[in-house]
Each structure stands twice: as structure tokens, then as C-alpha cells.
Write a protein that holds these residues in place. Structure first.
Motif, short mmCIF file in Angstrom:
data_model
loop_
_atom_site.label_atom_id
_atom_site.label_comp_id
_atom_site.label_asym_id
_atom_site.label_seq_id
_atom_site.Cartn_x
_atom_site.Cartn_y
_atom_site.Cartn_z
N SER A 146 0.81 -1.21 0.00
CA SER A 146 0.00 0.00 0.00
C SER A 146 0.85 1.26 0.00
N ARG A 147 2.04 1.17 0.62
CA ARG A 147 2.89 2.36 0.68
C ARG A 147 3.49 2.69 -0.67
N GLY A 148 3.62 1.66 -1.53
CA GLY A 148 4.20 1.93 -2.83
C GLY A 148 3.18 2.25 -3.89
N LEU A 149 1.92 1.86 -3.66
CA LEU A 149 0.91 2.02 -4.70
C LEU A 149 0.61 3.47 -5.02
N SER A 150 0.73 4.34 -4.02
CA SER A 150 0.38 5.75 -4.24
C SER A 150 1.30 6.40 -5.25
N ARG A 151 2.47 5.79 -5.48
CA ARG A 151 3.44 6.41 -6.39
C ARG A 151 3.42 5.79 -7.77
N ILE A 152 2.55 4.83 -7.99
CA ILE A 152 2.59 4.11 -9.25
C ILE A 152 1.22 4.11 -9.90
N SER A 153 1.13 4.56 -11.09
CA SER A 153 -0.17 4.58 -11.77
C SER A 153 -0.43 3.24 -12.43
N ARG A 154 -1.72 2.95 -12.62
CA ARG A 154 -2.05 1.72 -13.31
C ARG A 154 -1.56 1.75 -14.76
N THR A 155 -1.51 2.96 -15.31
CA THR A 155 -1.02 3.08 -16.68
C THR A 155 0.41 2.57 -16.79
N SER A 156 1.25 3.01 -15.84
CA SER A 156 2.65 2.57 -15.90
C SER A 156 2.77 1.09 -15.65
N LEU A 157 1.87 0.52 -14.83
CA LEU A 157 1.93 -0.91 -14.56
C LEU A 157 1.55 -1.71 -15.78
N ASN A 158 0.67 -1.15 -16.62
CA ASN A 158 0.21 -1.88 -17.80
C ASN A 158 1.15 -1.76 -18.99
N ARG A 159 2.15 -0.90 -18.86
CA ARG A 159 3.13 -0.81 -19.93
C ARG A 159 4.00 -2.06 -19.94
N SER A 160 4.69 -2.25 -21.05
CA SER A 160 5.64 -3.36 -21.09
C SER A 160 6.71 -3.10 -20.06
N ARG A 161 7.10 -4.19 -19.35
CA ARG A 161 8.17 -4.03 -18.36
C ARG A 161 9.49 -3.85 -19.08
N TRP A 162 10.34 -3.07 -18.47
CA TRP A 162 11.60 -2.72 -19.12
C TRP A 162 12.76 -3.22 -18.28
N LEU A 163 13.78 -3.71 -18.99
CA LEU A 163 15.06 -3.92 -18.35
C LEU A 163 15.93 -2.72 -18.69
N PHE A 164 16.96 -2.54 -17.92
CA PHE A 164 17.77 -1.35 -18.09
C PHE A 164 18.99 -1.64 -18.96
N SER A 165 19.39 -0.63 -19.73
CA SER A 165 20.55 -0.78 -20.60
C SER A 165 21.80 -0.84 -19.76
N PHE A 166 22.60 -1.89 -19.98
CA PHE A 166 23.83 -2.04 -19.21
C PHE A 166 25.07 -1.79 -20.09
N GLY A 167 24.88 -1.25 -21.24
CA GLY A 167 26.01 -1.02 -22.14
C GLY A 167 25.49 -0.97 -23.56
N SER A 168 26.28 -0.41 -24.45
CA SER A 168 25.81 -0.20 -25.81
C SER A 168 25.45 -1.50 -26.51
N GLU A 189 -2.21 -7.06 -8.67
CA GLU A 189 -1.42 -5.84 -8.64
C GLU A 189 -0.18 -5.96 -7.75
N ASP A 190 -0.34 -6.58 -6.59
CA ASP A 190 0.81 -6.76 -5.71
C ASP A 190 1.89 -7.61 -6.36
N VAL A 191 1.47 -8.65 -7.05
CA VAL A 191 2.41 -9.53 -7.74
C VAL A 191 3.20 -8.75 -8.78
N ARG A 192 2.51 -7.94 -9.56
CA ARG A 192 3.16 -7.19 -10.63
C ARG A 192 4.11 -6.13 -10.08
N ILE A 193 3.71 -5.48 -9.00
CA ILE A 193 4.59 -4.48 -8.40
C ILE A 193 5.85 -5.14 -7.84
N SER A 194 5.67 -6.27 -7.19
CA SER A 194 6.81 -6.97 -6.61
C SER A 194 7.78 -7.45 -7.69
#
Length: 458
Positions: free
Chosen positions: A4-26, A437-442
Motif C-alpha cells: 500500500s505504501r508503494g501504490l500511491s506512487r505508481i499509476s495503473r497506466t505505468s503498470l500496464n506498460r511493457s516491463r523494461w530492463l535497463f541498458s547495461f552497455g551499448s 497488482e501486488d504480484v506485478r509491483i513486486s
């Protein structure tokens, strides 16, 4: 709700986007379909100098119709704070740990509680990962129509998974106590190490006591497969430490040997504990292996960054000198000086780094050569002769650091850490879809954690 403490900062729109991994190099700034994951694993084996047998369980990944998108860390959106998501539960778990290590004999009680006291308990990195993994693998528990019964079953499962987190932390702290004795360390987590304060014998007994308490808690789970997993992790801790103590000159200069030792000492406990969390949840073999892969690759990435920070950390972020002034910290007839947790002058103390290790010799004893130096030796074979001499001469320390500075050793070690972080993220993205929702956030927090691990400065 757990998050519940993290949900206030995350919109459902962002949760429904494709999950992203971060670029670790070119080289990773392109989309990688899940079906191509085996190619990525092969690349890791090739560049990491590690045989296929090392990557146990990697074949458990399957294409599930999604893609991994790599983005630059400078444009990461809505990054979660993994610790904040489980902050309350982690606090409860920490208090329970303190009560579990109470002993009847006052001296033993003081020793056992030493690294569980408020202020020196560490970040509880492993329990945090396991609690997030427990939610990430949450499944609906079939039962009668009564919600109360289902809730009771869910609560009992969560308590059992919390118990795994507690067991893992007790085993981890016990290994630190034993390692400090073996390394003759004088500091740990910014304070005097237990062996330095109370002596080696009491430190060893305190470690044994924590292991015994962990065994009692493990037996209470009454799950033979989980018991076997955790017992294997303890065996690996001993095996890894023995490998470190008894390595030959050839083995110390082998990337394969280094990675195998690193898996045993650092990654096995968290990977097998993640798998235990999945088994308790009744997950399939495939999902359990994905949990294992996440823990293994996260642990390897964490230790590789630890090894890099041994050379690049600053006095501000790590509580000690950076690479540029290591050469001015030599003392006596040693080529290197001990830091906290059994580390040398090039290593950190008081920074929360728990997994020990050293890049050069410990007194008259040969030390472990880590990834940056191993890669530097590939570029400058003449560095091998310096390494074989054991760094007893301060001049050799300067020479080794000069070679390292001219090489791509640190960069290549960072790239290897990034590959393992990518594999850890891929394991989470390969989990079956969930609308909870909790599963996806985790799950998203676990992916974000891989980025935090490889971009940390302490």
C-alpha cells in the motif's frame, strides 16, 4: 495490501506498460526476444570464461511472447524502492530474528546478538529479496468458498516464507562470523568484528549457535525438499571458503574457478532460498527454477560489483581510500593492508559489504584474484608474474594497479555483472502472467533491483 505504501506512487497506466530492463552497455541497447535467451547465455559463457556446467538451470527459460526492452538508466521511469515495499514486514522479521538468537549463557547471547543489534544489523538484503520473491510468486490457494479459510491458508504460507528469510539471514550472519575468524578481520559493518572484540573462539561458537538455530527453524517447516536446498547452500558456503583458502596459482588465475567460488560463497544461498520460497508456494518446477536463476544471477552480479568497488570506491561513499591512493596505504612488510571483513587496502570497510574477499595477498598467505585483475591479465600477460609473486612487495602492488588502470579489466567486469543482471531480470519477466497488482509491483521491484545492484556505489 502488502504494498500500500508503494501504490500511491505508481499509476495503473505505468503498470500496464511493457516491463523494461535497463541498458547495461551499448551492446545491449536492442530488443532481445525471450527465444534468444540461450544466445545470451552462450555469450555470457564465452565472455565470462565459464563453462556451460556452471550455468545450472539456465535452460528453464522459455519464450512467452514478450520482449525485453533495454533502456538507458538515465531515463528509467517510476523506479521502485524494493526496501520500502517490504519495510514494515522487514521490521517485524528483524525483531523476530533478535528474539530467535537469544541464548541462555550471557556471553554466548551477547556474541550471537552482535550483528542483530539495532544499528549494525545490515540492510537485510537477502530477506528483502525473499519477501519480494514471495509476493512475486503469489498464487491463488484453492479452497472452500469461505474467504476466511483462504485468508488463513495465505497467511500460513506467508509465515513459512518469512521463516525461510529468517533462516537465510541467520546462515548468512553465521558465515560472516566464521569468515572474519578465518580472515583475521578487525572490522565489520563499520564496527569491530566479533572475533576482534570477543576473540576467535567465541566468534566461532556464536556462528555455530546461529547455524543451530537456523536448523531448528528449518526443521519446523517440515519440507524435506526445502531442507535439502538450504543444507546444500550451507555446504556450498564451506566449499567456497575452502576453495578460496586452498587454491593453487593456476586456480587463482582462472576466471572459471573464480566464478565457481563466487557462486558457492555468495550466490548459492540466495538462489536456493529463492527456490525454496517457490516450492513452499506450490509452484511448478519451471517457476521454481526461474526463482533460482534470479537469485543466482543477482548474487553473482552483486559480488562482481563488490569486486569492482574494491578498486573504484571513494572515501566518501565507501569509508576508505580510492584506487588512486591505495599505493599510499601500505604498511609494514605487507603488500596490502587489511580492511573490514577480511579485505585488503583496496577493499571496503564500514560499507555494508558482507561477502568478503580480497584481491591480493593476506600477509604471507596467497589471496584471491578477482574479476578486474583476471581480465587485466588477459590483456597484459606479464601481470601474471606479478600476481604469482603474491604482492608481498609494495612495488608489485603499484605495478598491478598500473596494469589494471591501463586495461579494460574494470569495464569488462562491469559488463559481466550487467549480463548477470540481465539474466536475473529475464527470469522475472519469464514468470507466468498475473493480473494481481501486488504480484506485478513486486516483480517490477525485483527487476529494478538488478539495476540498483549494478549501479550502486557502496
Amino acid at each position: 495490501m502488502l504494498f500500500s505504501r508503494g501504490l500511491s506512487r505508481i499509476s495503473r497506466t505505468s503498470l500496464n506498460r511493457s516491463r523494461w530492463l535497463f541498458s547495461f552497455g551499448s551492446k545491449y541497447q536492442q530488443m532481445v526476444p525471450y527465444g534468444h535467451l540461450h544466445s545470451l547465455l552462450d555469450s555470457t559463457r564465452k565472455d565470462g570464461g565459464c563453462k556451460e556446467t556452471y550455468y545450472w538451470g539456465s535452460c528453464g527459460f522459455h519464450a512467452i511472447g514478450r520482449q525485453i526492452h533495454h533502456r538507458s538508466s538515465s531515463v528509467v521511469e517510476d523506479q521502485l524502492d524494493p526496501f520500502l515495499l517490504v519495510e514494515h514486514e522487514l521490521s517485524i522479521l528483524t525483531n523476530r530474528l533478535r528474539s530467535m538468537v537469544v541464548a541462555e549463557v550471557p556471553k554466548l547471547a551477547s556474541a550471537a546478538e552482535y550483528f542483530f543489534k539495532l544499528g549494525v544489523e545490515g540492510k537485510r538484503f537477502r530477506p528483502m529479496v525473499l519477501l519480494l520473491m514471495a509476493t512475486a510468486l503469489n498464487v491463488h490457494i484453492p479452497g472452500p468458498p469461505s474467504d476466511a479459510v483462504v485468508d488463513a491458508l495465505s497467511e500460513e504460507l506467508r509465515k513459512r516464507q518469512q521463516r525461510v528469510a529468517e533462516i537465510t539471514e541467520m546462515i548468512h550472519v553465521a558465515s560472516l562470523l566464521h569468515d572474519d575468524v578465518l580472515d583475521d578481520a578487525d572490522t565489520r559493518r563499520g564496527i569491530g568484528s566479533l572475533n576482534f572484540v570477543m576473540g576467535n573462539k567465541l566468534a566461532v561458537l556464536a556462528g555455530d549457535f546461529l547455524l543451530s538455530r537456523a536448523c531448528v527453524a528449518l526443521a519446523s517447516l517440515k519440507n524435506t525438499e526445502v531442507v535439502s536446498l538450504i543444507a546444500t547452500a550451507v555446504e556450498h558456503l564451506v566449499t567456497g571458503e575452502t576453495m578460496q583458502m586452498t587454491s593453487t596459482s593456476e586456480q587463482r588465475c582462472s576466471m572459471e574457478y573464480y566464478l565457481q567460488k563466487t557462486y558457492y560463497k555468495t550466490a548459492s544461498l540466495i538462489s536456493n532460498s529463492c527456490k525454496a520460497i517457490a516450492l513452499l508456494a506450490g509452484q511448478t518446477t519451471e517457476v521454481s527454477m526461474l526463482a533460482y536463476e534470479y537469485g543466482k544471477n543477482l548474487g553473482l552480479a552483486f559480488q562482481l560489483i563488490d569486486d569492482i568497488l574494491d578498486f573504484t570506491g571513494t572515501s566518501t561513499s565507501l569509508g576508505k581510500g580510492s584506487l588512486s591512493d591505495i599505493r599510499h596505504k601500505e604498511g609494514g612488510d605487507r603488500g596490502c593492508r587489511k580492511g573490514g571483513g577480511g579485505r585488503m587496502a583496496a577493499t571496503r570497510h564500514g560499507s555494508g559489504g558482507d561477502d568478503g574477499g580480497q584481491w591480493c595477498s593476506r600477509g604471507g598467505e596467497e589471496g584471491i584474484i578477482t574479476a578486474p585483475i583476471l581480465y587485466a591479465m588477459e590483456e597484459f600477460p606479464q601481470l601474471r608474474a606479478v600476481v604469482d609473486r603474491g604482492f608481498h612487495n609494495p612495488t608489485d602492488v603499484d605495478l598491478a594497479l598500473d596494469y589494471l588502470g591501463k586495461s579494460r579489466g574494470i569495464q569488462r567486469a562491469r559488463e559481466l555483472a550487467a549480463k548477470h543482471a540481465t539474466l536475473a531480470s529475464a527470469a522475472i519477466d519469464s514468470l507466468p502472467e498475473s493480473d494481481d497488482e501486488d504480484v506485478r509491483i513486486s516483480r517490477r521491484a525485483l527487476v529494478d533491483l538488478t539495476h540498483r545492484v549494478i549501479t550502486r556505489t557502496k
